[in-house]
Scaffold this motif. Structure first.
Motif, short mmCIF file in Angstrom:
data_model
loop_
_atom_site.label_atom_id
_atom_site.label_comp_id
_atom_site.label_asym_id
_atom_site.label_seq_id
_atom_site.Cartn_x
_atom_site.Cartn_y
_atom_site.Cartn_z
N ALA A 1 91.75 -167.58 -2.62
CA ALA A 1 92.73 -168.63 -2.88
C ALA A 1 94.06 -167.99 -3.26
N ALA A 2 95.13 -168.72 -3.09
CA ALA A 2 96.47 -168.22 -3.40
C ALA A 2 96.66 -167.97 -4.89
N THR A 3 95.77 -168.49 -5.72
CA THR A 3 95.91 -168.35 -7.18
C THR A 3 94.84 -167.45 -7.79
N ASP A 4 94.15 -166.65 -6.98
CA ASP A 4 93.06 -165.80 -7.48
C ASP A 4 93.51 -164.79 -8.53
N VAL A 5 94.60 -164.07 -8.26
CA VAL A 5 94.99 -162.93 -9.09
C VAL A 5 96.50 -162.96 -9.36
N VAL B 1 95.43 -163.31 3.72
CA VAL B 1 96.29 -163.22 2.54
C VAL B 1 96.96 -164.56 2.26
N ARG B 2 96.86 -164.99 1.00
CA ARG B 2 97.49 -166.24 0.55
C ARG B 2 98.28 -165.93 -0.72
N ILE B 3 99.47 -166.49 -0.81
CA ILE B 3 100.38 -166.22 -1.93
C ILE B 3 100.86 -167.55 -2.52
N ALA B 4 101.04 -167.57 -3.85
CA ALA B 4 101.57 -168.77 -4.52
C ALA B 4 102.61 -168.37 -5.56
N LEU B 5 103.55 -169.26 -5.81
CA LEU B 5 104.56 -169.10 -6.86
C LEU B 5 104.35 -170.24 -7.85
N ASP B 6 104.04 -169.89 -9.09
CA ASP B 6 103.73 -170.90 -10.13
C ASP B 6 102.68 -171.90 -9.65
N GLY B 7 101.68 -171.40 -8.92
CA GLY B 7 100.57 -172.24 -8.49
C GLY B 7 100.79 -173.02 -7.21
N VAL B 8 101.99 -172.93 -6.63
CA VAL B 8 102.28 -173.64 -5.38
C VAL B 8 102.23 -172.63 -4.24
N GLU B 9 101.34 -172.89 -3.29
CA GLU B 9 101.14 -171.93 -2.19
C GLU B 9 102.39 -171.81 -1.32
N ILE C 1 105.58 -167.06 -11.64
CA ILE C 1 104.42 -166.17 -11.64
C ILE C 1 103.92 -166.08 -10.20
N VAL C 2 103.81 -164.85 -9.71
CA VAL C 2 103.36 -164.61 -8.34
C VAL C 2 101.86 -164.32 -8.37
N THR C 3 101.10 -165.09 -7.61
CA THR C 3 99.65 -164.89 -7.52
C THR C 3 99.26 -164.73 -6.06
#
Length: 193
Positions: free
Chosen positions: A63-67, A104-112, A137-139
């Motif tokens: 998920a985009a918010t894993d790490v 690969v999935r990326i999110a900024l403050d929980g928004v993908e 926050i980059v996840t």
């Protein structure tokens, strides 16, 4: 008093993939692959089916918010994909290389973030965002392979057992993780963890 010396920054994984060889055709294919890699000389990518994703239980969909990869500062655009192993008060960080770009999935403050808004270097695991995040926050999350080499050299050869006319087996086919290695572009999926 006991003294211990840590010679490497992370544990080195080892695999025995002999059990993944079930047919004589697979045996011949593995022999060819082994010779072409010059035994232990050249590394390659291996999928550890017990630990290949940042998702739940090491095998769930990423998920985009894993790490958490970092926090934006308005100038930084590159972030390293990673994975945390937490046990009690101990945490080990694994920098991920040999990632599968399409996962690969990326999110900024929980928004993908849309795939068009970043790029990925598959061998290094570094994500580059098109626009530097300010204070978000980059996840991220992804699937990844392990860079490995054969444990034996070509002079040691593989110990083959010809059980019947069109069947054979091997006692052991050891693979050793390459720590800090980034030059293993090929995928090889015999067996798994």
């Amino acid at each position: 008093i006991e003294t211990r010396l840590g010679r490497q920054s992370a544990p080195r994984r080892r695999y025995n993939v002999a059990y993944g060889v079930k047919t004589y055709a697979q045996l011949r294919s593995l022999m060819t692959f082994f010779i072409a890699r010059k035994g232990a000389e050249n590394g390659f990518r291996y999928k550890d089916f017990e630990d290949f994703t940042t998702g739940t239980n090491h095998s769930g969909a990423p998920a985009a918010t894993d790490v958490v990869l970092g926090t934006g500062d308005g100038t930084t655009t590159t972030f390293q994909l990673k994975k945390y192993y937490v046990s009690g008060l101990s945490t080990r960080t694994r920098l991920l290389t040999h990632v599968l770009e399409e996962t690969v999935r990326i999110a900024l403050d929980g928004v993908e973030v849309d795939e068009a808004d970043f790029s990925v270097d598959e061998l290094t695991g570094i994500v580059t965002l098109n626009t530097a995040p300010t204070d978000e926050i980059v996840t991220g999350g992804c699937e990844f392979d392990v860079p490995v080499r054969f444990e034996s050299s070509t002079s040691d050869w593989l110990q083959l057992s010809h059980d019947d006319f069109e069947s054979g087996s091997m006692q052991s086919v050891g693979l050793v993780e390459l720590l800090g290695e980034t030059s293993a572009p090929e995928a090889f999926y015999y067996g798994g963890g």
